[in-house]
Write a protein that holds these residues in place. Sequence first.
Motif, PDB file in Angstrom:
ATOM      1  N   SER A   9       0.942  -1.167  -0.061  1.00 32.86           N
ATOM      2  CA  SER A   9       0.048   0.248   0.029  1.00 32.86           C
ATOM      3  C   SER A   9       0.791   1.251   0.062  1.00 32.86           C
ATOM      4  CB  SER A   9      -0.851   0.140   1.380  1.00 32.86           C
ATOM      5  OG  SER A   9      -1.312  -1.082   1.636  1.00 32.86           O
ATOM      6  N   PRO A  10       0.466   2.566  -0.500  1.00 35.21           N
ATOM      7  CA  PRO A  10       0.973   3.618  -0.467  1.00 35.21           C
ATOM      8  C   PRO A  10       1.330   4.007   1.175  1.00 35.21           C
ATOM      9  CG  PRO A  10      -1.147   4.037  -1.502  1.00 35.21           C
ATOM     10  CD  PRO A  10      -0.945   2.277  -1.191  1.00 35.21           C
ATOM     11  N   THR A  11       2.453   4.690   1.213  1.00 36.02           N
ATOM     12  CA  THR A  11       2.902   5.084   2.610  1.00 36.02           C
ATOM     13  C   THR A  11       3.045   6.576   2.333  1.00 36.02           C
ATOM     14  OG1 THR A  11       4.101   3.074   2.801  1.00 36.02           O
ATOM     15  CG2 THR A  11       4.404   4.570   4.487  1.00 36.02           C
ATOM     16  N   VAL A  12       2.288   7.375   3.200  1.00 36.01           N
ATOM     17  CA  VAL A  12       2.665   8.725   3.397  1.00 36.01           C
ATOM     18  C   VAL A  12       3.824   9.125   4.266  1.00 36.01           C
ATOM     19  CG1 VAL A  12       1.557  11.003   4.262  1.00 36.01           C
ATOM     20  CG2 VAL A  12       0.110   9.288   3.179  1.00 36.01           C
ATOM     21  N   VAL A  13       4.720   9.945   4.062  1.00 39.13           N
ATOM     22  CA  VAL A  13       5.831   9.917   4.721  1.00 39.13           C
ATOM     23  C   VAL A  13       6.121  11.878   4.868  1.00 39.13           C
ATOM     24  CG1 VAL A  13       6.971   8.127   4.232  1.00 39.13           C
ATOM     25  CG2 VAL A  13       7.411   9.870   2.515  1.00 39.13           C
ATOM     26  N   ARG A  14       6.489  12.240   5.916  1.00 39.45           N
ATOM     27  CA  ARG A  14       7.235  13.678   5.953  1.00 39.45           C
ATOM     28  C   ARG A  14       8.362  13.725   5.417  1.00 39.45           C
ATOM     29  NH1 ARG A  14       6.234  17.238  10.326  1.00 39.45           N
ATOM     30  NH2 ARG A  14       6.984  19.369   9.761  1.00 39.45           N
ATOM     31  N   LEU A  15       8.824  14.491   4.458  1.00 38.87           N
ATOM     32  CA  LEU A  15      10.132  14.665   3.811  1.00 38.87           C
ATOM     33  C   LEU A  15      10.926  15.554   4.404  1.00 38.87           C
ATOM     34  CD1 LEU A  15       8.982  14.623   0.130  1.00 38.87           C
ATOM     35  CD2 LEU A  15       9.754  12.379   1.431  1.00 38.87           C
ATOM     36  N   ALA A  16      12.110  15.310   4.842  1.00 36.72           N
ATOM     37  CA  ALA A  16      13.068  16.333   5.292  1.00 36.72           C
ATOM     38  C   ALA A  16      13.285  17.437   4.608  1.00 36.72           C
ATOM     39  CB  ALA A  16      14.236  15.710   5.989  1.00 36.72           C
ATOM     40  N   GLU A  17      13.404  17.260   3.418  1.00 36.88           N
ATOM     41  CA  GLU A  17      13.679  18.129   2.046  1.00 36.88           C
ATOM     42  C   GLU A  17      12.949  17.638   0.877  1.00 36.88           C
ATOM     43  OE1 GLU A  17      17.678  18.667   1.372  1.00 36.88           O
ATOM     44  OE2 GLU A  17      18.214  16.571   0.972  1.00 36.88           O
ATOM     45  N   TYR A  18      12.807  18.630   0.284  1.00 33.11           N
ATOM     46  CA  TYR A  18      12.218  18.235  -1.207  1.00 33.11           C
ATOM     47  C   TYR A  18      13.129  18.921  -2.428  1.00 33.11           C
ATOM     48  CZ  TYR A  18       8.614  17.500  -4.572  1.00 33.11           C
ATOM     49  OH  TYR A  18       7.742  17.266  -5.959  1.00 33.11           O
ATOM     50  N   THR A  19      13.745  18.142  -2.947  1.00 30.00           N
ATOM     51  CA  THR A  19      14.700  18.625  -3.983  1.00 30.00           C
ATOM     52  C   THR A  19      14.185  18.385  -5.369  1.00 30.00           C
ATOM     53  OG1 THR A  19      15.547  16.373  -4.394  1.00 30.00           O
ATOM     54  CG2 THR A  19      16.670  17.693  -2.619  1.00 30.00           C
ATOM     55  N   GLY A  51       5.039  13.583   1.415  1.00 29.95           N
ATOM     56  CA  GLY A  51       5.273  12.587  -0.021  1.00 29.95           C
ATOM     57  C   GLY A  51       4.622  11.303   0.130  1.00 29.95           C
ATOM     58  N   VAL A  52       4.053  10.697  -0.885  1.00 32.56           N
ATOM     59  CA  VAL A  52       3.581   9.449  -0.922  1.00 32.56           C
ATOM     60  C   VAL A  52       4.760   8.469  -1.671  1.00 32.56           C
ATOM     61  CG1 VAL A  52       1.652   7.837  -1.505  1.00 32.56           C
ATOM     62  CG2 VAL A  52       1.316  10.371  -0.944  1.00 32.56           C
ATOM     63  N   ARG A  53       4.981   7.241  -0.863  1.00 34.58           N
ATOM     64  CA  ARG A  53       5.957   6.387  -1.575  1.00 34.58           C
ATOM     65  C   ARG A  53       5.149   5.202  -1.741  1.00 34.58           C
ATOM     66  NH1 ARG A  53      11.137   7.708  -1.408  1.00 34.58           N
ATOM     67  NH2 ARG A  53      11.853   9.214  -0.027  1.00 34.58           N
ATOM     68  N   LEU A  54       5.549   4.300  -2.657  1.00 29.01           N
ATOM     69  CA  LEU A  54       4.948   3.077  -3.138  1.00 29.01           C
ATOM     70  C   LEU A  54       6.218   2.129  -3.691  1.00 29.01           C
ATOM     71  CD1 LEU A  54       2.337   1.383  -3.262  1.00 29.01           C
ATOM     72  CD2 LEU A  54       2.140   2.462  -5.663  1.00 29.01           C
ATOM     73  N   GLU A  55       6.404   1.194  -2.972  1.00 25.49           N
ATOM     74  CA  GLU A  55       7.416   0.236  -3.538  1.00 25.49           C
ATOM     75  C   GLU A  55       8.769   1.046  -3.610  1.00 25.49           C
ATOM     76  OE1 GLU A  55       5.281  -1.616  -6.647  1.00 25.49           O
ATOM     77  OE2 GLU A  55       4.645  -3.152  -5.167  1.00 25.49           O
ATOM     78  N   GLY A  56       9.004   1.822  -2.727  1.00 29.41           N
ATOM     79  CA  GLY A  56      10.404   2.540  -2.781  1.00 29.41           C
ATOM     80  C   GLY A  56      10.435   3.672  -3.532  1.00 29.41           C
ATOM     81  N   ARG A  57       9.639   4.089  -4.200  1.00 28.87           N
ATOM     82  CA  ARG A  57       9.443   5.342  -5.139  1.00 28.87           C
ATOM     83  C   ARG A  57       8.613   6.554  -4.727  1.00 28.87           C
ATOM     84  NH1 ARG A  57       5.963   4.435 -10.581  1.00 28.87           N
ATOM     85  NH2 ARG A  57       6.176   6.595 -11.226  1.00 28.87           N
ATOM     86  N   LEU A  58       9.051   7.379  -4.804  1.00 23.79           N
ATOM     87  CA  LEU A  58       8.416   8.817  -4.527  1.00 23.79           C
ATOM     88  C   LEU A  58       7.237   9.039  -5.528  1.00 23.79           C
ATOM     89  CD1 LEU A  58       7.753  10.963  -2.382  1.00 23.79           C
ATOM     90  CD2 LEU A  58       9.765  12.213  -3.646  1.00 23.79           C
TER      91      LEU A  58
END
Length: 178
Positions: A9-19, A51-58
């Motif tokens: 399932s997709p996971t919501v993550v707080r990103l420390a930075e967004y490049t 961010g939303v991550r799915l299988e290691g991918r943003l």
Amino acid sequence: MMEHQSAESPTVVRLAEYTKADLEEILGTSDDPFGVASTGLTWLPKEEHFGVRLEGRLVAHAGLLRLPVAIGGAELEVIGVGGVAVAPDMQGRGMARLGVTAALTHASTLGPEHALLFCRPPLVALYQRLGWHPLDEDVTVEQPEGRVVTMPLKTMVTPLRDGARWPSGPVRLRSLPM
Ligand SMILES: CC(C)(COP(=O)(O)OP(=O)(O)OC[C@H]1O[C@@H](n2cnc3c(N)ncnc32)[C@H](O)[C@@H]1OP(=O)(O)O)[C@@H](O)C(=O)NCCC(=O)NCCS
């Protein structure tokens, strides 16, 4: 098995930075990933990122920051939401809903009673579906060298707490748009 079905399932993550590389991982390399270059506007980077991550991918992003705004006679702050992006092959699967909901859940802890975003007219219905409301009045925003311009995109707002009412009167963002 359906072609696009994924084990995780997709996971919501707080990103420390967004490049820039993160943005390109989502939307690819484009001169105008948000389709707003024709406005000629200068934009603020966002300060907090989800961010939303799915299988290691943003696969999706939503950003926010606190912004000063005058509404009618009142000077207050709103939470500006921007940089909403979903990877083209993942669009239409609730990823924007996930990212924007995470951003708004955090925004509701910051103090301001409303969030605000700017979008192209074709996206108004999508954001309405997520609980946002278009503002009918013109909104001015700041630009470099002290210029103040009328925002050519649609402005949408959503309350961050029960009972919050958008004040009446002209809306002047006291910063660059986000
Ligand atoms: C705009 C964008 C972020 C939408 O992402 P998405 O993942 O496809 O959106 P979602 O699947 O989460 O859809 C959100 C909701 O809007 C609904 N929706 C989508 N298109 C709609 C439309 N034309 N009218 C009404 N509702 C619509 C969806 O059904 C969904 O509602 P639901 O969760 O109740 O089913 C994506 O297309 C994108 O990244 N575009 C390029 C970058 C960009 O323009 N960003 C916008 C900056 S303001």
